[in-house]
Scaffold this active site. Sequence first.
Site, PDB file in Angstrom:
ATOM      1  N   HIS A  72       7.092  -1.572  38.224  1.00 23.59           N
ATOM      2  CA  HIS A  72       6.322  -0.971  37.143  1.00 23.59           C
ATOM      3  C   HIS A  72       5.834  -2.057  36.193  1.00 23.59           C
ATOM      4  CE1 HIS A  72       7.801   3.334  37.751  1.00 23.59           C
ATOM      5  NE2 HIS A  72       8.459   2.619  38.649  1.00 23.59           N
ATOM      6  N   CYS A 118       4.677  -1.607  33.341  1.00 18.78           N
ATOM      7  CA  CYS A 118       5.106  -1.316  31.969  1.00 18.78           C
ATOM      8  C   CYS A 118       6.483  -1.905  31.688  1.00 18.78           C
ATOM      9  CB  CYS A 118       5.107   0.189  31.703  1.00 18.78           C
ATOM     10  SG  CYS A 118       6.087   1.147  32.851  1.00 18.78           S
TER      11      CYS A 118
END
Length: 229
Positions: free
Chosen positions: A190, A192
Amino acid sequence: MKQNGTSSNIQSTDMVEVEEIGNDHVYSSIETPMRKDAFAMEDDLKMELIEKHFRHIMEIMGLDLTDDSLKGTPKRVAKMFITEVFSGLDPKNKPAVTLFENKYKYDQMLVEKDISVFSNCEHHFVPIYGKAHVAYISSGKVIGLSKLNRIVEYFAKRPQVQERLTVQIANELKLALETEDVAVVIDAQHMCVQSRGIRDSGSSTVTAFYGGKFQEEVTKKEFLSYLGM
């Protein structure tokens, strides 16, 4: 004054909760959150509006949209959002699945490994990428192998949370194959997590769904052994 203070506290609390939800990757439902009128607008108009608003975002950030390299970006982003990276939001793009008789009488699990996953985190709109592994045991019907890849792709091409993506793929496989005997494992990274927040570039997230016979320890272990897990 007291009332205003209370309202301010509520807003502050709401902001904290929203931020925590985003950082902790909490998801609210198995279904992707969509408005009832999500497809009342034609794609061309959606792209026109996204282009306009993304241009405004770029201007707010101080970018010079008269520059040759940037002036086409809002239009490119709008087209990318609707026709590519978020095309899985639109039911018209759902892959058609045709079932065939299991003429070979193959009664063992079929495993499709290392299906590429490219999605986007719904909390920050940055990429999720990795591999999906799916398996099923025929109930008398089979589907073409490429359809397994297309089902994964369809649900990945929308703002997602990995847990939801895993369940959505599994539920669609159960529906398409007319069996509870399906398994899905996704191993993904990910952006993020990698590019903001904790900025940990070495970790990945693994989620799994086991249905029917795959809940049995022997069958589950056989499936995982094919994946080297």
